[in-house]
Design a protein around this motif. Sequence first.
Motif, PDB file in Angstrom:
ATOM      1  N   LEU A  46     -46.390 -13.453  20.721  1.00 51.20           N
ATOM      2  CA  LEU A  46     -45.619 -14.585  21.214  1.00 51.20           C
ATOM      3  C   LEU A  46     -45.449 -15.609  20.103  1.00 51.20           C
ATOM      4  O   LEU A  46     -46.412 -15.964  19.419  1.00 51.20           O
ATOM      5  CB  LEU A  46     -46.337 -15.228  22.407  1.00 51.20           C
ATOM      6  N   VAL A  47     -44.227 -16.080  19.944  1.00 50.38           N
ATOM      7  CA  VAL A  47     -43.939 -17.105  18.945  1.00 50.38           C
ATOM      8  C   VAL A  47     -43.764 -18.469  19.613  1.00 50.38           C
ATOM      9  O   VAL A  47     -44.364 -19.457  19.206  1.00 50.38           O
ATOM     10  CB  VAL A  47     -42.672 -16.743  18.153  1.00 50.38           C
ATOM     11  N   ALA A  48     -42.924 -18.508  20.632  1.00 50.17           N
ATOM     12  CA  ALA A  48     -42.632 -19.771  21.310  1.00 50.17           C
ATOM     13  C   ALA A  48     -42.224 -19.472  22.745  1.00 50.17           C
ATOM     14  O   ALA A  48     -41.596 -18.458  23.005  1.00 50.17           O
ATOM     15  CB  ALA A  48     -41.519 -20.526  20.602  1.00 50.17           C
ATOM     16  N   ILE A  49     -42.581 -20.362  23.643  1.00 47.09           N
ATOM     17  CA  ILE A  49     -42.255 -20.158  25.051  1.00 47.09           C
ATOM     18  C   ILE A  49     -41.895 -21.491  25.690  1.00 47.09           C
ATOM     19  O   ILE A  49     -42.442 -22.541  25.333  1.00 47.09           O
ATOM     20  CB  ILE A  49     -43.443 -19.492  25.787  1.00 47.09           C
ATOM     21  N   MET A  50     -40.928 -21.427  26.610  1.00 47.63           N
ATOM     22  CA  MET A  50     -40.525 -22.590  27.375  1.00 47.63           C
ATOM     23  C   MET A  50     -40.670 -22.239  28.850  1.00 47.63           C
ATOM     24  O   MET A  50     -40.086 -21.264  29.319  1.00 47.63           O
ATOM     25  CB  MET A  50     -39.086 -22.987  27.074  1.00 47.63           C
ATOM     26  N   PHE A  51     -41.434 -23.044  29.564  1.00 44.91           N
ATOM     27  CA  PHE A  51     -41.641 -22.811  30.988  1.00 44.91           C
ATOM     28  C   PHE A  51     -40.622 -23.582  31.809  1.00 44.91           C
ATOM     29  O   PHE A  51     -40.037 -24.567  31.340  1.00 44.91           O
ATOM     30  CB  PHE A  51     -43.053 -23.234  31.380  1.00 44.91           C
ATOM     31  N   SER A  61     -49.374 -20.456  14.235  1.00 47.08           N
ATOM     32  CA  SER A  61     -48.792 -20.182  12.925  1.00 47.08           C
ATOM     33  C   SER A  61     -47.400 -20.789  12.742  1.00 47.08           C
ATOM     34  O   SER A  61     -46.926 -20.895  11.610  1.00 47.08           O
ATOM     35  CB  SER A  61     -48.720 -18.676  12.685  1.00 47.08           C
ATOM     36  N   VAL A  62     -46.753 -21.195  13.839  1.00 42.30           N
ATOM     37  CA  VAL A  62     -45.397 -21.733  13.718  1.00 42.30           C
ATOM     38  C   VAL A  62     -45.291 -23.175  14.198  1.00 42.30           C
ATOM     39  O   VAL A  62     -44.205 -23.776  14.109  1.00 42.30           O
ATOM     40  CB  VAL A  62     -44.373 -20.864  14.487  1.00 42.30           C
ATOM     41  N   LYS A  63     -46.360 -23.733  14.713  1.00 39.05           N
ATOM     42  CA  LYS A  63     -46.320 -25.114  15.208  1.00 39.05           C
ATOM     43  C   LYS A  63     -45.877 -26.057  14.101  1.00 39.05           C
ATOM     44  O   LYS A  63     -46.352 -25.985  12.976  1.00 39.05           O
ATOM     45  CB  LYS A  63     -47.688 -25.518  15.738  1.00 39.05           C
ATOM     46  N   GLY A  64     -44.955 -26.937  14.461  1.00 40.11           N
ATOM     47  CA  GLY A  64     -44.438 -27.891  13.490  1.00 40.11           C
ATOM     48  C   GLY A  64     -43.288 -27.363  12.667  1.00 40.11           C
ATOM     49  O   GLY A  64     -42.627 -28.129  11.954  1.00 40.11           O
ATOM     50  N   ASN A  82     -37.684 -23.508  10.756  1.00 41.90           N
ATOM     51  CA  ASN A  82     -37.632 -24.238   9.493  1.00 41.90           C
ATOM     52  C   ASN A  82     -38.833 -23.894   8.628  1.00 41.90           C
ATOM     53  O   ASN A  82     -39.830 -23.354   9.119  1.00 41.90           O
ATOM     54  CB  ASN A  82     -37.603 -25.745   9.761  1.00 41.90           C
ATOM     55  N   SER A  83     -38.730 -24.217   7.372  1.00 41.66           N
ATOM     56  CA  SER A  83     -39.832 -23.971   6.429  1.00 41.66           C
ATOM     57  C   SER A  83     -40.352 -22.545   6.551  1.00 41.66           C
ATOM     58  O   SER A  83     -41.559 -22.304   6.659  1.00 41.66           O
ATOM     59  CB  SER A  83     -40.966 -24.967   6.680  1.00 41.66           C
ATOM     60  N   LEU A  84     -39.437 -21.613   6.543  1.00 44.53           N
ATOM     61  CA  LEU A  84     -39.809 -20.212   6.741  1.00 44.53           C
ATOM     62  C   LEU A  84     -40.688 -19.698   5.621  1.00 44.53           C
ATOM     63  O   LEU A  84     -40.556 -20.101   4.452  1.00 44.53           O
ATOM     64  CB  LEU A  84     -38.559 -19.359   6.875  1.00 44.53           C
ATOM     65  N   LYS A  85     -41.593 -18.817   6.006  1.00 38.16           N
ATOM     66  CA  LYS A  85     -42.543 -18.220   5.065  1.00 38.16           C
ATOM     67  C   LYS A  85     -42.369 -16.695   5.082  1.00 38.16           C
ATOM     68  O   LYS A  85     -41.900 -16.132   6.084  1.00 38.16           O
ATOM     69  CB  LYS A  85     -43.969 -18.561   5.495  1.00 38.16           C
ATOM     70  N   PRO A  86     -42.760 -16.030   4.009  1.00 39.21           N
ATOM     71  CA  PRO A  86     -42.657 -14.560   4.002  1.00 39.21           C
ATOM     72  C   PRO A  86     -43.377 -13.920   5.190  1.00 39.21           C
ATOM     73  O   PRO A  86     -42.920 -12.889   5.701  1.00 39.21           O
ATOM     74  CB  PRO A  86     -43.311 -14.185   2.675  1.00 39.21           C
TER      75      PRO A  86
END
Length: 114
Positions: A46-51, A61-64, A82-86
């Motif tokens: 899971l990366v992000a979820i909206m209830f 790992s992706v907060k912010g 944003n601010s993507l990482k490998p």
Amino acid sequence: VQLQASGGGLVQAGGSLRLSCAASGRIFSFNAMGWYRQAPGKQRELVAIMFNGGMTDYADSVKGRFTISRDNAKDTIYLQMNSLKPEDTAVYYCKVSLPLTAYWGKGTQVTVSS
């Protein structure tokens, strides 16, 4: 309901992408909408979820850096990255959870070069 994810691509580290997930049918009520990802050799996470109600949650790992949002009029959910990482490189999937079932979209590849 069919979900179509788009917006993936190749981007350099530090760059941004916005993923979209459009639903073919109207979604009048849902439990949650989310984005997941699966990197080669790893489990889907899971990366992000909206209830329903608007509360959101993110993987540590992706907060912010990532933001999930929804356009009710278009039945589309978004993931602004944003601010993507490998290490963000993966196939990204959207999922809509309804009271009795859930739908997955086909994935969209995100590749972040260092």
